[in-house]
Scaffold this active site. Structure first.
Site, mmCIF file in Angstrom:
data_model
loop_
_atom_site.group_PDB
_atom_site.id
_atom_site.type_symbol
_atom_site.label_atom_id
_atom_site.label_comp_id
_atom_site.label_asym_id
_atom_site.label_seq_id
_atom_site.Cartn_x
_atom_site.Cartn_y
_atom_site.Cartn_z
ATOM 1 N N TRP A 6 -3.758 -1.814 -1.403
ATOM 2 C CA TRP A 6 -3.792 -3.117 -2.058
ATOM 3 C C TRP A 6 -4.270 -4.095 -0.999
ATOM 4 O O TRP A 6 -3.615 -4.301 0.021
ATOM 5 C CB TRP A 6 -2.404 -3.502 -2.570
ATOM 6 C CG TRP A 6 -2.400 -4.763 -3.383
ATOM 7 C CD1 TRP A 6 -2.696 -4.887 -4.714
ATOM 8 C CD2 TRP A 6 -2.066 -6.086 -2.925
ATOM 9 N NE1 TRP A 6 -2.576 -6.207 -5.109
ATOM 10 C CE2 TRP A 6 -2.194 -6.964 -4.027
ATOM 11 C CE3 TRP A 6 -1.699 -6.609 -1.698
ATOM 12 C CZ2 TRP A 6 -1.951 -8.327 -3.931
ATOM 13 C CZ3 TRP A 6 -1.458 -7.982 -1.595
ATOM 14 C CH2 TRP A 6 -1.583 -8.820 -2.710
ATOM 15 N N ARG A 44 1.310 1.351 -6.047
ATOM 16 C CA ARG A 44 1.446 0.414 -4.940
ATOM 17 C C ARG A 44 0.130 -0.289 -4.611
ATOM 18 O O ARG A 44 0.137 -1.301 -3.881
ATOM 19 C CB ARG A 44 1.930 1.148 -3.675
ATOM 20 C CG ARG A 44 3.406 1.492 -3.706
ATOM 21 C CD ARG A 44 3.797 2.286 -2.470
ATOM 22 N NE ARG A 44 5.228 2.286 -2.302
ATOM 23 C CZ ARG A 44 5.904 1.458 -1.524
ATOM 24 N NH1 ARG A 44 5.236 0.533 -0.856
ATOM 25 N NH2 ARG A 44 7.220 1.522 -1.418
ATOM 26 N N GLU A 70 9.167 -13.921 -19.805
ATOM 27 C CA GLU A 70 8.846 -12.511 -19.593
ATOM 28 C C GLU A 70 7.708 -12.082 -20.512
ATOM 29 O O GLU A 70 6.787 -11.358 -20.086
ATOM 30 C CB GLU A 70 10.088 -11.660 -19.837
ATOM 31 C CG GLU A 70 9.846 -10.170 -19.974
ATOM 32 C CD GLU A 70 9.352 -9.480 -18.716
ATOM 33 O OE1 GLU A 70 9.046 -8.267 -18.775
ATOM 34 O OE2 GLU A 70 9.243 -10.146 -17.656
ATOM 35 N N GLU A 75 -0.341 -10.307 -17.329
ATOM 36 C CA GLU A 75 -0.509 -9.200 -16.393
ATOM 37 C C GLU A 75 -1.466 -8.130 -16.902
ATOM 38 O O GLU A 75 -2.317 -7.641 -16.153
ATOM 39 C CB GLU A 75 0.850 -8.549 -16.111
ATOM 40 C CG GLU A 75 1.751 -9.310 -15.162
ATOM 41 C CD GLU A 75 3.054 -8.580 -14.933
ATOM 42 O OE1 GLU A 75 3.497 -8.516 -13.783
ATOM 43 O OE2 GLU A 75 3.644 -8.069 -15.907
ATOM 44 N N HIS A 81 7.170 -32.560 -25.430
ATOM 45 C CA HIS A 81 6.988 -33.399 -24.245
ATOM 46 C C HIS A 81 5.691 -33.082 -23.514
ATOM 47 O O HIS A 81 5.585 -33.324 -22.307
ATOM 48 C CB HIS A 81 8.189 -33.248 -23.302
ATOM 49 C CG HIS A 81 9.475 -33.742 -23.889
ATOM 50 N ND1 HIS A 81 9.778 -35.081 -24.014
ATOM 51 C CD2 HIS A 81 10.523 -33.060 -24.416
ATOM 52 C CE1 HIS A 81 10.963 -35.206 -24.579
ATOM 53 N NE2 HIS A 81 11.435 -33.989 -24.834
ATOM 54 N N CYS A 99 0.833 -1.191 0.000
ATOM 55 C CA CYS A 99 0.000 0.000 0.000
ATOM 56 C C CYS A 99 0.870 1.244 0.000
ATOM 57 O O CYS A 99 2.076 1.192 0.226
ATOM 58 C CB CYS A 99 -0.905 0.010 1.233
ATOM 59 S SG CYS A 99 -1.871 -1.507 1.449
ATOM 60 N N LYS A 104 4.034 -10.734 -19.145
ATOM 61 C CA LYS A 104 3.496 -9.421 -19.495
ATOM 62 C C LYS A 104 2.106 -9.544 -20.108
ATOM 63 O O LYS A 104 1.214 -8.752 -19.805
ATOM 64 C CB LYS A 104 4.434 -8.699 -20.464
ATOM 65 C CG LYS A 104 5.677 -8.135 -19.828
ATOM 66 C CD LYS A 104 5.345 -7.001 -18.877
ATOM 67 C CE LYS A 104 6.536 -6.675 -18.001
ATOM 68 N NZ LYS A 104 6.860 -7.711 -17.014
ATOM 69 N N ASN A 132 0.738 0.139 6.002
ATOM 70 C CA ASN A 132 1.193 -0.714 4.908
ATOM 71 C C ASN A 132 1.851 -1.932 5.524
ATOM 72 O O ASN A 132 2.761 -1.801 6.346
ATOM 73 C CB ASN A 132 2.188 0.041 4.018
ATOM 74 C CG ASN A 132 2.834 -0.872 2.995
ATOM 75 O OD1 ASN A 132 2.240 -1.845 2.561
ATOM 76 N ND2 ASN A 132 4.071 -0.571 2.623
ATOM 77 N N GLY A 133 1.392 -3.127 5.174
ATOM 78 C CA GLY A 133 1.994 -4.336 5.712
ATOM 79 C C GLY A 133 0.947 -5.272 6.269
ATOM 80 O O GLY A 133 -0.242 -5.174 5.948
ATOM 81 N N LYS A 172 2.726 -2.640 -7.657
ATOM 82 C CA LYS A 172 4.093 -2.530 -8.140
ATOM 83 C C LYS A 172 5.108 -3.120 -7.174
ATOM 84 O O LYS A 172 5.952 -3.917 -7.540
ATOM 85 C CB LYS A 172 4.416 -1.046 -8.394
ATOM 86 C CG LYS A 172 5.791 -0.802 -8.996
ATOM 87 C CD LYS A 172 5.847 -1.272 -10.422
ATOM 88 C CE LYS A 172 7.120 -0.844 -11.119
ATOM 89 N NZ LYS A 172 7.168 -1.362 -12.496
#
Length: 607
Positions: free
Chosen positions: A74, A27, A479, A486, A502, A2, A483, A98-99, A602
C-alpha cells in the site's frame, strides 16, 4: 499497511510466499514482489498492480530458491510502480518493509554521499542501502542488520535475506506487527498469523524493538543491541480452512452473511448461559467508580464507539467523551486519571488508535480494548481486552467486525450499568433477552435481499446520496454512507436527521436519494417529520424500518425495506446489516472491486 511474508526451509519458497501474500492482500494491493536466493544470488520479481500481475510474471519468469521474502504494497512514499515495488535491494541484500522510516531523507543524503545509488522514490530503499553499506564494510549480515536497525526512526516491520547466506533471514519490528511461524525444518515470517495459517499454528508474536535471526533450525530473538530475548510460542486458533469465499461472489458477501453467526459467537463469550447475565473478565479497575469514559477509534470502529456512547450515557449514566483516534492526541484533551479508555479496532494494529492508547496510558487512564485480533499489539498493551470472535475479515470494507464490536459494547454497557447501580435485575434480564434474540432476527434480514437490490438500483444511478438517522441511528447512517463511499465510489454524507434543515436540505432534489434508518423507537415521530420535510422538496426516500414503522412511512417513501421488530436497545445492530448490504449491492451493480476498493487497505498501520 503493507503485507510481508517470508520462508526459509527445504521447499521452493516462491509458491509458499505467493500464497501468504494472497492472504495478506487486504493490507495493500498497489504492487507486489518476491525475492529469493538462487545459487546464492539475490533475484527479484516485481509487478505493479494486484497480486495476479505478479503471479502472471512468475509464470513467465519462474523464481527458484528455498529462502525467500515477499511483499504486497500500500503505497506511502512513491507511486505504485514496478520500480517502487518491494523487495528493494542490491546484489548483497534484499528487504521488504511495512511502515514509514521517518528519518529516511537524512539517511539517504548520508548514503548518497558515501556512493550508494538509489533507484526508487521510497523510504524503504534506504533500509536496503544502509544494510548494504555495512555489508561493504565487512560486517556480517547479523551485525549489518543490527547496526542499521539502531539508526532507523519510525514504525516498521522488516524482513531481509542476504546473498551467499542460504537459509538465513533476519526480521525486526518497531510499532508494526510481525510474527514468526514454526514448521518442521521450516520457519516463516508474516505480518500476521493470517498469512501463516496454511503453514503452521505455532506462532511467536514479536514485540517492539525485537530482532529475530531465522534459520531452518530455529529462531533467535534479540534486542537491536544483540541482547538475547525469550519470546513464547503460542498456538493460534486460526486455520487455513477458515478462509475462503465458500461459493459467494465476494468475501464481503460472505462476511455479510456471517453477521448472525458472529453476533451469536460473541454473545456466547459474553453471556453466562446458566445465569443469563453478562460476564466480563477480571478487571484491574472498578466499573462502579470510574469517573468517565474516553472512547477512541478510526473508521467504522469509531461509529461503533458512537453507538457505545449513546448506550453508556443513557443506560449506565456514565459520562463519555469520544474522538477519532487520529485527532485525540493532538487535541490534547484534559483527562481525569482513573477514567476508562475504551479503544476499538478490528486488527489491533491501527497506528492512530495505538498511538491514542499510549497517550491515554501516559495520563493514567485504564485501557480496555475491543479487538478482533487478540494477539495484536493493542492487546499486549491493554489492561484488558474484549474479543469480538468475528473470525478473519478479508474484505477491506468492514462488515461483521462492526456488528461484533456493537455486540461487545452492548454487553459492556449492561455490565457497567449493573456495577453503577443504574440497572436492576429485571432491566438486565430484558436487555440480555433482546441481545440473545438478535442472531435469529439478524438472519431474517437476508430475506429482504430482493428489496435491497431494488433499492440499490436507485442508488447506483446517483452521484450523491444522503443518509439520515436520529439518536443511535445517526452512527448507523454514518456507517452506511462510509460503506457506499468505500466500495461504490459514490459520494455520500450522513446527517443527524434533525440537522437536515440546518443546511443539507438545500441539496435535496430528485437526483439525490435519501436513505433513512427509522426503526419504531421513541424517535420515530421526530425522524418521520424530517423525512416529510425532505419529501416536500422532492426527495426520493429509501427507508429501512420495521412493520409498525412501514405502516406510517409508506405513504411518503419511494421504497421501504421492512426489517424484524427488535428491542430499541439492539436496533442499531440490526439496522447496520441492511445499510451494509445496500452498499454491497450498489457496488456490484457498478462493477467496482468490492473486496479491494481503490486506495484503501484493511489494516492502517501508518499514521
Amino acid at each position: 499497511m503493507c503485507g510481508i511474508c517470508g520462508v526459509v526451509g527445504l521447499r521452493h519458497a516462491t509458491p509458499i510466499v505467493l500464497e501468504g501474500l494472497r492472504r495478506l492482500e487486504y493490507r495493500g494491493y498497489d504492487s507486489a514482489g518476491i525475492a529469493t536466493l538462487v545459487d546464492g544470488r539475490v533475484e527479484r520479481r516485481r509487478a505493479a498492480g494486484k497480486l495476479d500481475n505478479l503471479a502472471s510474471l512468475l509464470e513467465r519468469e519462474p523464481l527458484a530458491g528455498k529462502t525467500g521474502i515477499g511483499h504486497t504494497r500500500w503505497a506511502t512514499h512513491g507511486a505504485p510502480t514496478t520500480c517502487n515495488a518491494h523487495p528493494h535491494g542490491t546484489q548483497r541484500v534484499a528487504i521488504v518493509h511495512n511502515g514509514i522510516i521517518e528519518n529516511f531523507e537524512t539517511l539517504r543524503q548520508e548514503l548518497e554521499a558515501a556512493g550508494q545509488v538509489f533507484e526508487t522514490e521510497t523510504d524503504s530503499e534506504t533500509i536496503a542501502l544502509l544494510v548494504d553499506y555495512y555489508l561493504q564494510q565487512g560486517l556480517s549480515p547479523r551485525n549489518s542488520a543490527l547496526k542499521a536497525l539502531k539508526r532507523l526512526e519510525g514504525a516498521y516491520a522488516i524482513a531481509m535475506i542476504f546473498a551467499g547466506h542460504e537459509g538465513l533471514m533476519i526480521g525486526a519490528c518497531n510499532n508494526a506487527p510481525l510474527a514468526v511461524g514454526f514448521g518442521d525444518d521450516e520457519l516463516f515470517l508474516g505480518s500476521d498469523s493470517l498469512a501463516l495459517a496454511p503453514l503452521t499454528r505455532r506462532i511467536t508474536y514479536m514485540e517492539n524493538g525485537d530482532c529475530v535471526v531465522i534459520t531452518p533450525q530455529g529462531a533467535e530473538f534479540m534486542t537491536f543491541d544483540g541482547t538475547p530475548l525469550v519470546r513464547p510460542v503460542q498456538i493460534t486458533a486460526l486455520t487455513a480452512g477458515s478462509i475462503g469465499k465458500d461459493g459467494y461472489r465476494h468475501y464481503m458477501e460472505k462476511e455479510l452473511h456471517e453477521h448472525p453467526l458472529v453476533i451469536g459467537q460473541t454473545l456466547q463469550r459474553m453471556i453466562d448461559p446458566a445465569t443469563r447475565k453478562v460476564t466480563l473478565p477480571d478487571l484491574p479497575f472498578d466499573l462502579a467508580t470510574v469517573p468517565r469514559a474516553v472512547i477512541t477509534a478510526c473508521g467504522s470502529a469509531f461509529y461503533a464507539g458512537m453507538v457505545g456512547r449513546y448506550w453508556l450515557e443513557e443506560i449506565a449514566r456514565l459520562p463519555v467523551d469520544i474522538d477519532v483516534a487520529s485527532e485525540m492526541r493532538y487535541r490534547n484533551p484534559p483527562l481525569t486519571p482513573g477514567s476508562l479508555g475504551l479503544l476499538i479496532s478490528q486488527s489491533g494494529e491501527t497506528a492512530d488508535t495505538l498511538a491514542a492508547l499510549r497517550s491515554l496510558r501516559a495520563d493514567a487512564i485504564h485501557i480496555l480494548s475491543v479487538l478482533n485480533v487478540e494477539h495484536s499489539t493493542m492487546a499486549r498493551e491493554s489492561d484488558v481486552i474484549l474479543g469480538t470472535v468475528a473470525g478473519p475479515e478479508i474484505s477491506v470494507a468492514s462488515t461483521k467486525a462492526f456488528t461484533a464490536q456493537l455486540t461487545i459494547l452492548a454487553c459492556l454497557t449492561i455490565a457497567t450499568a449493573r456495577a453503577r447501580g443504574k440497572l436492576d435485575p429485571l432491566g438486565e434480564e430484558e436487555l440480555v433477552a433482546a441481545l440473545m434474540d438478535l442472531p435469529s432476527r439478524a438472519a431474517e434480514v437476508f430475506n429482504q435481499g430482493a428489496a435491497i437490490r431494488q433499492m440499490a438500483s436507485i442508488v447506483a444511478e446517483a452521484r450523491d446520496v444522503l443518509y439520515l438517522g436520529r439518536g443511535s441511528m445517526f452512527p448507523v447512517a454514518m456507517e452506511g454512507a462510509l460503506k457506499l463511499k468505500e466500495i461504490s465510489y459514490i459520494h455520500a454524507e450522513a446527517y443527524a436527521a434533525g440537522e437536515m434543515k440546518h443546511g443539507p436540505i438545500s441539496l435535496i432534489d430528485r437526483t439525490v436519494p435519501i436513505v433513512a434508518s427509522v426503526p419504531s423507537t421513541p424517535l420515530f415521530d421526530k425522524t418521520l417529520s424530517n423525512l416529510q420535510e425532505a419529501k416536500a422538496r422532492g426527495g426520493r426516500l429509501l427507508v429501512f424500518t420495521d412493520t409498525e414503522g412501514a405502516e406510517r412511512v409508506s405513504a411518503i417513501a419511494e421504497q421501504v425495506v421492512v426489517l424484524p421488530r427488535v428491542h430499541d436497545f439492539v436496533a442499531p445492530i440490526l439496522q447496520t446489516i441492511p445499510v451494509q448490504m445496500l452498499a454491497y449491492e450498489v457496488a456490484v451493480l457498478k462493477g467496482t472491486d468490492v473486496d479491494q476498493p481503490r486506495n484503501l487497505a484493511k489494516s492502517v498501520t501508518v499514521e
